[in-house]
Design a protein around this motif. Structure first.
Motif, PDB file in Angstrom:
ATOM      1  N   SER A 118      27.467  20.213   3.791  1.00 39.63           N
ATOM      2  CA  SER A 118      28.148  20.214   2.491  1.00 39.63           C
ATOM      3  C   SER A 118      27.309  20.894   1.412  1.00 39.63           C
ATOM      4  O   SER A 118      27.853  21.503   0.482  1.00 39.63           O
ATOM      5  CB  SER A 118      28.466  18.778   2.064  1.00 39.63           C
ATOM      6  OG  SER A 118      27.273  18.003   1.965  1.00 39.63           O
ATOM      7  N   LEU A 119      25.978  20.814   1.519  1.00 37.37           N
ATOM      8  CA  LEU A 119      25.122  21.448   0.519  1.00 37.37           C
ATOM      9  C   LEU A 119      25.243  22.964   0.575  1.00 37.37           C
ATOM     10  O   LEU A 119      25.229  23.640  -0.455  1.00 37.37           O
ATOM     11  CB  LEU A 119      23.661  21.032   0.732  1.00 37.37           C
ATOM     12  CG  LEU A 119      23.305  19.585   0.421  1.00 37.37           C
ATOM     13  CD1 LEU A 119      21.829  19.335   0.712  1.00 37.37           C
ATOM     14  CD2 LEU A 119      23.623  19.237  -1.027  1.00 37.37           C
ATOM     15  N   LEU A 120      25.357  23.500   1.771  1.00 39.63           N
ATOM     16  CA  LEU A 120      25.441  24.945   1.920  1.00 39.63           C
ATOM     17  C   LEU A 120      26.804  25.480   1.504  1.00 39.63           C
ATOM     18  O   LEU A 120      26.977  26.700   1.374  1.00 39.63           O
ATOM     19  CB  LEU A 120      25.150  25.332   3.380  1.00 39.63           C
ATOM     20  CG  LEU A 120      23.755  24.974   3.886  1.00 39.63           C
ATOM     21  CD1 LEU A 120      23.587  25.418   5.327  1.00 39.63           C
ATOM     22  CD2 LEU A 120      22.681  25.595   3.005  1.00 39.63           C
ATOM     23  N   ARG A 121      27.769  24.592   1.290  1.00 46.57           N
ATOM     24  CA  ARG A 121      29.080  25.012   0.806  1.00 46.57           C
ATOM     25  C   ARG A 121      29.211  24.875  -0.710  1.00 46.57           C
ATOM     26  O   ARG A 121      30.250  25.205  -1.284  1.00 46.57           O
ATOM     27  CB  ARG A 121      30.178  24.206   1.507  1.00 46.57           C
ATOM     28  CG  ARG A 121      30.298  24.499   2.996  1.00 46.57           C
ATOM     29  CD  ARG A 121      31.531  23.852   3.592  1.00 46.57           C
ATOM     30  NE  ARG A 121      31.435  22.398   3.617  1.00 46.57           N
ATOM     31  CZ  ARG A 121      30.917  21.700   4.613  1.00 46.57           C
ATOM     32  NH1 ARG A 121      30.430  22.329   5.688  1.00 46.57           N
ATOM     33  NH2 ARG A 121      30.871  20.371   4.575  1.00 46.57           N
ATOM     34  N   ASP A 122      28.145  24.376  -1.350  1.00 42.97           N
ATOM     35  CA  ASP A 122      28.144  24.238  -2.811  1.00 42.97           C
ATOM     36  C   ASP A 122      27.464  25.471  -3.406  1.00 42.97           C
ATOM     37  O   ASP A 122      26.251  25.645  -3.290  1.00 42.97           O
ATOM     38  CB  ASP A 122      27.397  22.961  -3.212  1.00 42.97           C
ATOM     39  CG  ASP A 122      27.544  22.635  -4.692  1.00 42.97           C
ATOM     40  OD1 ASP A 122      27.366  23.558  -5.514  1.00 42.97           O
ATOM     41  OD2 ASP A 122      27.818  21.471  -5.027  1.00 42.97           O
ATOM     42  N   ARG A 123      28.256  26.339  -4.027  1.00 32.67           N
ATOM     43  CA  ARG A 123      27.708  27.624  -4.500  1.00 32.67           C
ATOM     44  C   ARG A 123      26.629  27.435  -5.547  1.00 32.67           C
ATOM     45  O   ARG A 123      25.642  28.192  -5.574  1.00 32.67           O
ATOM     46  CB  ARG A 123      28.843  28.503  -5.057  1.00 32.67           C
ATOM     47  CG  ARG A 123      28.406  29.902  -5.465  1.00 32.67           C
ATOM     48  CD  ARG A 123      29.524  30.912  -5.295  1.00 32.67           C
ATOM     49  NE  ARG A 123      30.737  30.508  -5.988  1.00 32.67           N
ATOM     50  CZ  ARG A 123      31.105  30.971  -7.188  1.00 32.67           C
ATOM     51  NH1 ARG A 123      30.333  31.837  -7.819  1.00 32.67           N
ATOM     52  NH2 ARG A 123      32.228  30.587  -7.728  1.00 32.67           N
ATOM     53  N   ALA A 124      26.771  26.446  -6.429  1.00 35.34           N
ATOM     54  CA  ALA A 124      25.756  26.225  -7.452  1.00 35.34           C
ATOM     55  C   ALA A 124      24.425  25.850  -6.821  1.00 35.34           C
ATOM     56  O   ALA A 124      23.364  26.336  -7.237  1.00 35.34           O
ATOM     57  CB  ALA A 124      26.211  25.131  -8.416  1.00 35.34           C
ATOM     58  N   ALA A 143      30.568  29.244 -13.401  1.00 30.96           N
ATOM     59  CA  ALA A 143      30.472  29.187 -14.864  1.00 30.96           C
ATOM     60  C   ALA A 143      30.351  27.765 -15.374  1.00 30.96           C
ATOM     61  O   ALA A 143      29.715  27.513 -16.401  1.00 30.96           O
ATOM     62  CB  ALA A 143      31.685  29.872 -15.486  1.00 30.96           C
ATOM     63  N   ALA A 144      30.957  26.802 -14.670  1.00 33.20           N
ATOM     64  CA  ALA A 144      30.950  25.419 -15.140  1.00 33.20           C
ATOM     65  C   ALA A 144      29.695  24.655 -14.748  1.00 33.20           C
ATOM     66  O   ALA A 144      29.486  23.534 -15.223  1.00 33.20           O
ATOM     67  CB  ALA A 144      32.172  24.678 -14.598  1.00 33.20           C
ATOM     68  N   ALA A 145      28.852  25.236 -13.901  1.00 40.97           N
ATOM     69  CA  ALA A 145      27.667  24.517 -13.415  1.00 40.97           C
ATOM     70  C   ALA A 145      26.741  24.157 -14.564  1.00 40.97           C
ATOM     71  O   ALA A 145      26.384  25.005 -15.385  1.00 40.97           O
ATOM     72  CB  ALA A 145      26.914  25.377 -12.403  1.00 40.97           C
ATOM     73  N   THR A 149      21.024  22.244 -11.566  1.00 44.41           N
ATOM     74  CA  THR A 149      22.068  22.628 -10.612  1.00 44.41           C
ATOM     75  C   THR A 149      21.639  22.490  -9.159  1.00 44.41           C
ATOM     76  O   THR A 149      22.438  22.721  -8.259  1.00 44.41           O
ATOM     77  CB  THR A 149      22.494  24.084 -10.859  1.00 44.41           C
ATOM     78  OG1 THR A 149      21.331  24.934 -10.895  1.00 44.41           O
ATOM     79  CG2 THR A 149      23.233  24.215 -12.172  1.00 44.41           C
ATOM     80  N   ALA A 150      20.393  22.108  -8.903  1.00 39.09           N
ATOM     81  CA  ALA A 150      19.902  22.026  -7.526  1.00 39.09           C
ATOM     82  C   ALA A 150      20.490  20.857  -6.761  1.00 39.09           C
ATOM     83  O   ALA A 150      20.531  20.864  -5.528  1.00 39.09           O
ATOM     84  CB  ALA A 150      18.368  21.925  -7.519  1.00 39.09           C
ATOM     85  N   ILE A 151      20.935  19.813  -7.470  1.00 39.71           N
ATOM     86  CA  ILE A 151      21.592  18.675  -6.841  1.00 39.71           C
ATOM     87  C   ILE A 151      23.043  18.676  -7.286  1.00 39.71           C
ATOM     88  O   ILE A 151      23.325  18.881  -8.470  1.00 39.71           O
ATOM     89  CB  ILE A 151      20.915  17.346  -7.229  1.00 39.71           C
ATOM     90  CG1 ILE A 151      19.508  17.283  -6.622  1.00 39.71           C
ATOM     91  CG2 ILE A 151      21.726  16.147  -6.761  1.00 39.71           C
ATOM     92  CD1 ILE A 151      18.775  16.010  -6.909  1.00 39.71           C
ATOM     93  N   PRO A 152      24.008  18.489  -6.372  1.00 39.20           N
ATOM     94  CA  PRO A 152      25.420  18.500  -6.755  1.00 39.20           C
ATOM     95  C   PRO A 152      25.685  17.581  -7.933  1.00 39.20           C
ATOM     96  O   PRO A 152      25.145  16.476  -8.013  1.00 39.20           O
ATOM     97  CB  PRO A 152      26.132  18.010  -5.490  1.00 39.20           C
ATOM     98  CG  PRO A 152      25.218  18.410  -4.378  1.00 39.20           C
ATOM     99  CD  PRO A 152      23.828  18.258  -4.937  1.00 39.20           C
TER     100      PRO A 152
END
Length: 500
Positions: free
Chosen positions: A277-283, A487-489, A402-405
């Protein structure tokens, strides 16, 4: 761990939410203890840089061994952080942090007593192993301690400032301690700070059981460390053996096989160190890749600029340490601005501006900064270091936020340890490779000039100027990558709702 100093208290009523709850002081005291632990491991990235000439004389450390006093820490720290993050999820974050503190104190005491270069490098490797447990556990505890998204965003912004500050405070502290007390007191000071962190965490944060269902496969992490160490050995070896040699080919083969096997075993493992799931989070992905480029550019730069100040410009260890104060001041100032701007504008513009600023600072240093024959400290080193610090403060605030969801559920998720481990891995591994690459670039250019009859001082200066340009290019590549940040990150949910 699912509870924290905040969540163990009763939830305030809706009418009381506008007031500062009584537990806020406890939460920020806990933040201070955790931040001190993070500062400890970040300081140790660079704290020996300025002390290396003194250490080399006292323990007969060769020029080929000197980079390993830094890289032994970075490789063990960065290479095992994902494993450390998952262990923290399984054992409970406070337990993992305290285990890391005990190991850090023990390794630091061994470094205090070291009588050989091998002993110094071994102590540094032990500190890196300990930091791989301590850092992800501390960052995860921070997330749990501030369950409110806005409070967490503020805390993570300050955490980013601590992360950036540690890298440069280590240079100042290393110079002061080396000149006035001796380099062994650097290790002794680490032990004292570690004890303070451990006692504070015991008193301020509740225990937790972790998630015993979290399965761990350590083989991919061990193979990754082998691959990274082999790659660094290959880079350093090219200076004496060349790019086309049996020595270089051997280490390249070991790195390739170890790296490929690490990826293969990680993909097939039933207990991966890195949740998909982390690798699917672009931020998260953009923050980690950008963090790796920042680590490569800046830790490599700090390494050889610290040596240059003493070996070429004739600075004492204390003078070399004080020389970095403009960078510290710029970082602190920009971190405050970045923390205030992040909720309103989001992480993307803050990160891009920070990386471009860092690159500009390094180019200023390359243009007129490290050659004493061109100008004085006030008109050369000062502008470059100040601009670099301003950019670094903005960049680290945005990266850490932004490193943690950012979803609220992360405070209850066992993936938080893996996410913080991944971010710290990016910084440390990038730093280790950056030292290898930039030192190789600088030395190779200097060797060519020496062969042409150029003086040693001018050859070293020109080689290091070239390395600074390469480092600046690395940061500009990071700025281009940062445009991929959503943009929202990092933007406040309240700001988003108002904009809608």
């Amino acid at each position: 761990m699912t509870n924290s100093a905040v969540s163990t208290m009763s939830e305030p009523s809706a009418g009381a939410r506008s007031a500062v709850p009584p537990v806020a002081a406890v939460a920020w005291l806990a933040f201070a203890a955790l931040a001190l632990g993070q500062l400890l491991v970040d300081v140790d990235d660079v704290v020996l840089n300025i002390a290396l000439p003194s250490i080399a004389v006292d323990v007969d450390m060769t020029p080929a061994q000197m980079p390993w006093a830094i890289n032994a820490y970075l490789l063990c720290f960065g290479g095992l952080l994902l494993l450390g993050g998952r262990l923290a999820d399984r054992w409970g974050h406070r337990t993992a942090l305290l285990t890391g503190v005990v190991a850090f104190v023990t390794s630091s005491l061994l470094g205090t007593l070291a009588q050989s270069s091998t002993a110094v490098i071994t102590a540094r490797a032990g500190q890196g192993l300990a930091a791989a447990l301590l850092a992800p556990a501390a960052m995860s505890l921070l997330v749990h301690t501030f369950p409110d998204p806005d409070q967490r965003s503020r805390a993570l912004g300050l955490w980013g400032a601590v992360t950036g500050l540690g890298a440069v405070v280590g240079l100042v502290v290393g110079g002061l301690v080396t000149e006035h007390l001796g380099w062994r007191w650097i290790f002794s000071g680490n032990a004292v700070v570690g004890i303070v962190v451990g006692v504070s965490v015991l008193g301020l944060l509740p225990g937790g059981t972790g998630d015993r269902k979290t399965r761990i496969d350590p083989l991919p992490a061990l193979l990754a460390v082998t691959a990274l160490g082999s790659m660094v050995s290959m880079m350093h070896g090219t200076l004496s053996h060349g790019w086309v040699s049996a020595h270089t080919s051997w280490w390249l083969l070991v790195a390739a096989v170890s790296g490929a096997t690490a990826v293969w075993t990680g993909r097939r493992s039933s207990a991966p160190l890195l949740p998909g799931s982390l690798l699917r989070d672009r931020a998260v992905v953009v923050a980690d890749l950008s963090g790796a480029l920042v680590g490569a550019a800046l830790l490599g730069t700090f390494y050889f600029v610290s040596l240059h100040l003493q070996q070429v410009l004739g600075y004492s260890p204390m003078q070399a340490g004080w020389a970095y104060l403009p960078l510290v001041g710029g970082l602190v100032l920009a971190a405050g601005v970045g923390s205030a701007a992040l909720p309103r504008f989001g992480a993307r513009p803050v990160l891009v501006l920070g990386l471009v600023g860092c690159a500009k600072g390094l180019l200023l240093l390359a243009w007129l900064g490290i050659d004493s024959e061109r100008s004085s400290f006030w008109t050369s080193l000062l502008p470059g270091l100040l601009v670099t610090g301003l950019g670094l403060g903005l960049a680290f605030v945005a990266l850490t936020a932004t490193a943690i969801p950012s979803e609220g559920a992360v405070a209850e998720s066992t993936a938080s340890g893996a996410a913080s481990g991944l971010y710290n891995t990016a910084l440390q591994v990038g730093g280790a490779l950056g030292i290898a690459v930039l030192a190789t670039v600088a030395t190779a250019r200097a060797d060519v000039l020496l062969g042409q009859g150029v003086s040693a001082a001018q050859a070293l200066t020109t080689g290091r100027d070239l390395a600074l340009v390469v480092a600046a290019g690395t940061l500009l590549a990071g700025a281009a990558l940062a445009w991929r940040m959503p943009a929202a990150a990092g933007r406040s949910t309240e700001t988003d709702s108002m904009a809608a």
